[in-house]
Design a protein around this motif. Sequence first.
Motif, PDB file in Angstrom:
ATOM      1  N   ASP A  51       0.756  -1.198   0.177  1.00 29.12           N
ATOM      2  CA  ASP A  51       0.116  -0.052  -0.025  1.00 29.12           C
ATOM      3  C   ASP A  51       1.048   1.369   0.062  1.00 29.12           C
ATOM      4  O   ASP A  51       0.711   2.393   0.821  1.00 29.12           O
ATOM      5  N   PHE A  52       2.008   1.489  -0.830  1.00 29.20           N
ATOM      6  CA  PHE A  52       2.677   2.406  -1.070  1.00 29.20           C
ATOM      7  C   PHE A  52       2.283   3.475  -1.841  1.00 29.20           C
ATOM      8  O   PHE A  52       1.718   3.607  -2.799  1.00 29.20           O
ATOM      9  N   THR A  53       2.495   4.684  -1.235  1.00 32.73           N
ATOM     10  CA  THR A  53       2.031   6.053  -1.688  1.00 32.73           C
ATOM     11  C   THR A  53       3.176   6.803  -1.967  1.00 32.73           C
ATOM     12  O   THR A  53       3.613   7.272  -3.022  1.00 32.73           O
ATOM     13  N   SER A  54       4.145   6.848  -0.736  1.00 32.69           N
ATOM     14  CA  SER A  54       5.325   7.669  -0.813  1.00 32.69           C
ATOM     15  C   SER A  54       6.037   7.266   0.260  1.00 32.69           C
ATOM     16  O   SER A  54       5.614   6.237   1.048  1.00 32.69           O
ATOM     17  N   LEU A  55       7.360   7.641   0.375  1.00 28.51           N
ATOM     18  CA  LEU A  55       8.134   6.960   1.504  1.00 28.51           C
ATOM     19  C   LEU A  55       7.872   7.409   2.909  1.00 28.51           C
ATOM     20  O   LEU A  55       8.190   6.672   3.905  1.00 28.51           O
ATOM     21  N   SER A  56       6.933   8.400   2.950  1.00 32.73           N
ATOM     22  CA  SER A  56       6.539   8.786   4.119  1.00 32.73           C
ATOM     23  C   SER A  56       4.916   8.548   4.462  1.00 32.73           C
ATOM     24  O   SER A  56       4.316   8.721   5.554  1.00 32.73           O
ATOM     25  N   GLN A  57       4.560   7.722   3.579  1.00 34.92           N
ATOM     26  CA  GLN A  57       3.049   7.226   3.530  1.00 34.92           C
ATOM     27  C   GLN A  57       2.914   5.929   3.019  1.00 34.92           C
ATOM     28  O   GLN A  57       2.746   5.811   1.707  1.00 34.92           O
ATOM     29  N   TYR A  58       3.121   4.848   3.683  1.00 37.96           N
ATOM     30  CA  TYR A  58       2.835   3.581   3.107  1.00 37.96           C
ATOM     31  C   TYR A  58       2.176   2.712   4.208  1.00 37.96           C
ATOM     32  O   TYR A  58       2.246   2.842   5.477  1.00 37.96           O
ATOM     33  N   GLY A  59       1.575   1.534   3.774  1.00 40.92           N
ATOM     34  CA  GLY A  59       0.769   0.657   4.909  1.00 40.92           C
ATOM     35  C   GLY A  59       1.860  -0.146   5.683  1.00 40.92           C
ATOM     36  O   GLY A  59       1.770  -0.048   7.030  1.00 40.92           O
ATOM     37  N   SER A  60       2.761  -0.824   5.059  1.00 31.50           N
ATOM     38  CA  SER A  60       3.616  -1.576   5.705  1.00 31.50           C
ATOM     39  C   SER A  60       4.758  -1.920   4.691  1.00 31.50           C
ATOM     40  O   SER A  60       4.654  -1.773   3.648  1.00 31.50           O
ATOM     41  N   LYS A  61       5.980  -2.693   5.150  1.00 30.62           N
ATOM     42  CA  LYS A  61       7.023  -3.091   4.670  1.00 30.62           C
ATOM     43  C   LYS A  61       6.365  -4.721   4.340  1.00 30.62           C
ATOM     44  O   LYS A  61       5.943  -5.435   5.256  1.00 30.62           O
ATOM     45  N   VAL A  62       6.937  -5.271   3.187  1.00 30.77           N
ATOM     46  CA  VAL A  62       6.420  -6.706   2.912  1.00 30.77           C
ATOM     47  C   VAL A  62       7.305  -7.539   3.610  1.00 30.77           C
ATOM     48  O   VAL A  62       8.326  -7.553   3.862  1.00 30.77           O
ATOM     49  N   SER A  63       6.286  -8.605   4.273  1.00 28.71           N
ATOM     50  CA  SER A  63       6.893  -9.665   4.874  1.00 28.71           C
ATOM     51  C   SER A  63       7.160 -10.892   4.522  1.00 28.71           C
ATOM     52  O   SER A  63       6.139 -11.207   3.387  1.00 28.71           O
ATOM     53  N   SER A  64       8.159 -11.527   4.503  1.00 27.16           N
ATOM     54  CA  SER A  64       8.205 -12.817   3.750  1.00 27.16           C
ATOM     55  C   SER A  64       7.242 -13.755   4.356  1.00 27.16           C
ATOM     56  O   SER A  64       7.065 -14.886   3.520  1.00 27.16           O
ATOM     57  N   SER A  65       6.713 -13.768   5.304  1.00 32.47           N
ATOM     58  CA  SER A  65       5.720 -14.693   5.918  1.00 32.47           C
ATOM     59  C   SER A  65       4.344 -14.516   5.399  1.00 32.47           C
ATOM     60  O   SER A  65       3.428 -15.160   5.874  1.00 32.47           O
ATOM     61  N   THR A  66       4.045 -13.296   4.972  1.00 30.16           N
ATOM     62  CA  THR A  66       2.813 -12.858   4.730  1.00 30.16           C
ATOM     63  C   THR A  66       2.163 -13.423   3.349  1.00 30.16           C
ATOM     64  O   THR A  66       2.957 -13.424   2.342  1.00 30.16           O
ATOM     65  N   LYS A  67       0.905 -13.692   3.141  1.00 28.32           N
ATOM     66  CA  LYS A  67       0.364 -14.159   1.880  1.00 28.32           C
ATOM     67  C   LYS A  67      -0.201 -13.002   1.427  1.00 28.32           C
ATOM     68  O   LYS A  67      -1.052 -12.318   1.886  1.00 28.32           O
ATOM     69  N   TYR A  68       0.161 -12.636   0.121  1.00 30.08           N
ATOM     70  CA  TYR A  68      -0.460 -11.525  -0.592  1.00 30.08           C
ATOM     71  C   TYR A  68      -1.502 -12.101  -1.762  1.00 30.08           C
ATOM     72  O   TYR A  68      -1.051 -12.786  -2.831  1.00 30.08           O
ATOM     73  N   TYR A  69      -2.626 -11.838  -1.847  1.00 30.21           N
ATOM     74  CA  TYR A  69      -3.708 -12.451  -2.506  1.00 30.21           C
ATOM     75  C   TYR A  69      -4.050 -11.638  -3.608  1.00 30.21           C
ATOM     76  O   TYR A  69      -3.923 -10.541  -3.960  1.00 30.21           O
ATOM     77  N   ARG A  70      -4.525 -12.812  -4.755  1.00 23.93           N
ATOM     78  CA  ARG A  70      -4.897 -12.040  -6.144  1.00 23.93           C
ATOM     79  C   ARG A  70      -6.350 -11.362  -5.848  1.00 23.93           C
ATOM     80  O   ARG A  70      -6.500 -10.120  -6.429  1.00 23.93           O
ATOM     81  N   SER A  71      -7.228 -11.798  -4.852  1.00 23.93           N
ATOM     82  CA  SER A  71      -8.452 -11.236  -4.968  1.00 23.93           C
ATOM     83  C   SER A  71      -8.971 -10.920  -3.615  1.00 23.93           C
ATOM     84  O   SER A  71     -10.071 -10.837  -3.462  1.00 23.93           O
TER      85      SER A  71
END
Length: 896
Positions: A647-667
């Motif tokens: 959820d990156f908008t800018s370097l000062s505004q983003y949701g979180s850094k991606v984690s290797s243990s997190t599942k990122y879903y298509r839908s």
Amino acid sequence: MKRFLSCALSLILLVSLLAGVPALPVYADDILEGGDLVLSEVSHSSAKTEVDASQSVELTLTVGYTFQGTVDLVQGISIHYDKAKYPHAIAQFPDGSVAEVGGAAVRMRVVYQKKDDNNLYWTDYTIRVIRAEQSTATFTGSIKKSLTAPASVTITADEFTSRYQKNDEGELYSLVIEGVNPSFGTLKYGGRNYEYGTSFRLADLKSSPLTFTASDGGDVSYLVSGYTREEPEKPVGTIILQIVASAASTENITLQTKYDTPVSLTAAPFETVCKKVLDEELSHVMFTLPSTSYGKLYTGYTSAAKPGTAVAEDREYYRGKSPELSSVSFVPKSGYSGTVTINYTGVGVEGHSFTGKLLIEVSKRSQTIVSYATNDKTPQTFSSTDFNTVCSYEKGKTLSHVVFTLPSSSYGKLYYSYSSPSDTGTAVSNKTKYYRSGSPNLSDITFVPKEGYSGTVLISYTGYDVDGGSYSGQVEIVVSKTEEQTLSYYMEQGGVLTLSSDDLNSASKSATGSNLSYVKFTLPSSSYGKLYYDYSVNGNYDSAVSSSTKYYRSSSPYLSAVSFVPKSTFTGSVTLTYTGTSTGGYSFTGKIKVYVGKPVKYQTGSGSSVAFDSADFNAACKNATGRTLNYVKFTLPSKSSGTLYYDFTSLSQYGSKVSSSTKYYRSSSPYLSSVSFVPAEGYSGTVSISYTGYDSEGYSFTGKVAVEVTQPRDSSRYFRDVTKSHKWAVEAIDNLYEEKIVGGVGDSTFQPQSNITRGDFILMLSRAFDFKGTSSNPFRDVPRNSYYYDAITAAKVLGIAQGSDGYFRPGDPLTREDAMVLVMRTLDTYDRSLTKGSYSNLSGFVDRSDISSYAMESVATLVRAELIQGDGDTINPKGRMTRAEMAVLLYRVIKY
């Protein structure tokens, strides 16, 4: 004449009263001095309360504490009297009607008429107007909100203002809440977790609602303090905010099955429970796995030889889409009977959840049946223990021996001392006794299904206990057809796939029940590629694979040395067929499906982010498994090349850094299409990011994302004076400008060499970190109308800007060491603290002794984190920071 005048005056008096306007003056010569205390009460629209006039002619009206100006008594006066005794009365002010608050009394003459008397009379009253003592505002009481979890509840501004009594003070302006988040829920403001102890405006609740989200049942209370605009530091009172969450009721679903018989689930009972508990449609269900001593949950279960895929605890099983809830089966452990309890969590389409129990009742087995399951290529050996168990049920005694009725050879045959198809032992006789503990032993009997047969074989027998008692029983053998074994692999175009002997051995076990001995391949068309033996990455190989050669699992030529090399221009799928032979002598056929796909590729410029597209990964998944993508897990790239953000908008505004243990879903959330890659500062080249994808049936494949990062620009895209001489700052300046953190100075210029002031640097920090806070005691030298007033005032409240003796000197040039101090305070405030540095981290700088003591730790910490690099062997702490240097420092800090 006097009587006529009295009547006329009475008429005038009456008309004036009915019209609601003061009457014409009535002179004392025409009216008799009465002196009666005519009035019972006197009130005025400006006064707080009515005044008792029944005991005295000296009256006092009280106005509110905040009342300003004078009181015109003739406007808003009301007199009250007994109309049965005095039919008419009117108030006049012969000396003027305006009264000063706290000043002299004003004379009020009341002209009145008595009952049954046509004469007019008068009585003089005096009215003083005084100011009431100040009445402070109150903010008391409590607010109680109830909900049934899982759900959210909103606390409105009206609920707070209804507990506020303004009195003589200002309106309720802001609130501060004290407390903690309980284990069962979270208090949120504007969609984010509320930071306890921070102030927010009551008016902002319209755009940034205050909510409590409960995931379970519980009770929590908060202290809410209210403030007026006039007294922002002094609370007018405190109320209790109580949240009472009730846990959603759990619902049980009961299924029944026979002994050793799988049972399939359906979505219908879960849908019914979801509708009852949440009043919404069912989305999916997640299970807590039962103990394997009871049985297992599978998806796509067909038989013991082909059980499908084991259910995973963190997997979601959906109503109407893959993986489907209706594809789930419970398979009892052989020999188990009783009730299995499986906890589950259901989730509705609106995101609310409920819990329940799935109760599966497994009936006891028929006491005279011994049950087995196998496939048409796997012999089934009997166990004397199973027959002894049945004998104990039937006769209450230990088994002695068994005599079989032979099955039809169209189903298969019984052998004694069977080893392999080439060493079958002897055929079982229907006249021979097979003993539990003697010879010939019951445990040496094997049923060998006829190749190609599938179905249920019933073999009758007569059992005898140790005392000679007999009983009749049956052996039930469920024979499933061995299906073609298929292995799937995904590889990228131009790669090499080395076959796995372990995977092929698993296929052999599934097909025949025993380990793999060797494999023979049918060669693919050369338009797809070739099979090689002992192939190396430089293109050398021992030999091409031959269709007549046996490739062994445990001896040479080794199966694990066989590789498939696709044609360089080929993409798509190719099927390699083979025939495997087990160590038991049984053969089976299988397929190896190889999907050759193009890697997921993106391109971006240095310092510019690139967003991933789930469609690209879905295409790779379809190439790899033939099914749609469910989710992806990433192997994180080196920090030196860049960072993955969600959820990156800018370097000062983003949701979180991606984690290797997190599942990122298509839908579904978290969405794969919300993942972005941001190159490291100054990086150029191609970054390879590995990932593992999982399809809709739970099958996995691996792939890579290739991100090509082009060289950084030599000059700014926005400012004509940021050129090659400031190449080192171009990326930082352009990115901060795009994020609206820095701006130019007019005429498309940035003035990179100009010194930045203390006030402007605080403004940049505030834009980057979104400083919030107001103060009734701002710095003396920061004007309220200045463009950086809000930023500096908020920084003062947060403890970032501290100044000296109430002054901040916003117009002074900023020194490099002060910039580092302000940066460190900001990072500490926003919980982005760095590992503290020490004097030893400054050993490379010859001017380290010039650093002020208050700045020493901040400078050392930023040097240790490589956010400050200095100029060769100098750090120049007292030097003035330029606008270009400011941009680079701020950009590095935001990206860190």
